[in-house]
Design a protein around this motif. Sequence first.
Motif, PDB file in Angstrom:
ATOM      1  N   ASP A  45      41.548  41.251  35.556  1.00  0.00           N
ATOM      2  CA  ASP A  45      40.565  41.655  36.562  1.00  0.00           C
ATOM      3  C   ASP A  45      40.470  43.166  36.670  1.00  0.00           C
ATOM      4  OD1 ASP A  45      39.978  39.052  37.153  1.00  0.00           O
ATOM      5  OD2 ASP A  45      41.050  38.997  39.065  1.00  0.00           O
ATOM      6  N   THR A  48      38.488  44.382  33.547  1.00  0.00           N
ATOM      7  CA  THR A  48      37.121  43.937  33.281  1.00  0.00           C
ATOM      8  C   THR A  48      36.134  44.239  34.400  1.00  0.00           C
ATOM      9  OG1 THR A  48      37.673  41.721  34.075  1.00  0.00           O
ATOM     10  CG2 THR A  48      37.810  42.108  31.703  1.00  0.00           C
ATOM     11  N   PHE A  49      36.578  44.217  35.647  1.00  0.00           N
ATOM     12  CA  PHE A  49      35.641  44.458  36.739  1.00  0.00           C
ATOM     13  C   PHE A  49      35.016  45.851  36.693  1.00  0.00           C
ATOM     14  CE2 PHE A  49      37.068  40.520  38.437  1.00  0.00           C
ATOM     15  CZ  PHE A  49      36.051  40.093  39.278  1.00  0.00           C
ATOM     16  N   LEU A  52      32.389  45.865  34.012  1.00  0.00           N
ATOM     17  CA  LEU A  52      31.212  45.091  34.408  1.00  0.00           C
ATOM     18  C   LEU A  52      30.347  45.878  35.387  1.00  0.00           C
ATOM     19  CD1 LEU A  52      29.909  42.297  34.046  1.00  0.00           C
ATOM     20  CD2 LEU A  52      31.107  41.604  36.108  1.00  0.00           C
ATOM     21  N   ALA A  55      28.439  48.357  33.467  1.00  0.00           N
ATOM     22  CA  ALA A  55      27.405  47.755  32.621  1.00  0.00           C
ATOM     23  C   ALA A  55      26.176  47.345  33.428  1.00  0.00           C
ATOM     24  CB  ALA A  55      27.970  46.548  31.883  1.00  0.00           C
ATOM     25  N   SER A  60      25.642  45.295  40.461  1.00  0.00           N
ATOM     26  CA  SER A  60      27.089  45.153  40.266  1.00  0.00           C
ATOM     27  C   SER A  60      27.687  44.069  41.153  1.00  0.00           C
ATOM     28  CB  SER A  60      27.788  46.488  40.509  1.00  0.00           C
ATOM     29  OG  SER A  60      27.576  46.922  41.844  1.00  0.00           O
ATOM     30  N   ALA A  63      26.901  40.702  39.581  1.00  0.00           N
ATOM     31  CA  ALA A  63      27.624  40.553  38.319  1.00  0.00           C
ATOM     32  C   ALA A  63      29.084  40.206  38.560  1.00  0.00           C
ATOM     33  CB  ALA A  63      27.508  41.829  37.491  1.00  0.00           C
ATOM     34  N   THR A  64      29.720  40.830  39.541  1.00  0.00           N
ATOM     35  CA  THR A  64      31.131  40.529  39.805  1.00  0.00           C
ATOM     36  C   THR A  64      31.302  39.130  40.376  1.00  0.00           C
ATOM     37  OG1 THR A  64      31.016  41.633  41.953  1.00  0.00           O
ATOM     38  CG2 THR A  64      31.828  42.924  40.102  1.00  0.00           C
ATOM     39  N   LEU A  67      30.993  36.808  37.401  1.00  0.00           N
ATOM     40  CA  LEU A  67      32.214  36.840  36.596  1.00  0.00           C
ATOM     41  C   LEU A  67      33.323  36.042  37.262  1.00  0.00           C
ATOM     42  CD1 LEU A  67      33.853  37.924  34.189  1.00  0.00           C
ATOM     43  CD2 LEU A  67      34.428  39.880  35.623  1.00  0.00           C
TER      44      LEU A  67
END
Length: 78
Positions: A45, A48-49, A52, A55, A60, A63-64, A67
């Motif tokens: 986490d 990657t968070f 992300l 990106a 955001s 997206a989180t 995920l």
Amino acid sequence: MGRKPLVVTATFLNIIFLAGIPLAPNIQVAFVLALIAGFSYSIMDSGTFPALIEAFPKNSGSATVLLKAFMLQYRRSV
């Protein structure tokens, strides 16, 4: 340091868990492997968070959440 070492470490720990859990001779070993899996997910986490969020800067939050939903589904399947 960057995020790559975190993701690689988490992947390595997850491999240890996935390979070891079917071979665990008793509940104590399985418990330790489960702790390793928990550490792995936490480390993953933290790697990657942020990637992300970078990106998808405009979405955001969505997206989180997406995920996390995928990660929960993966954890249930293991």
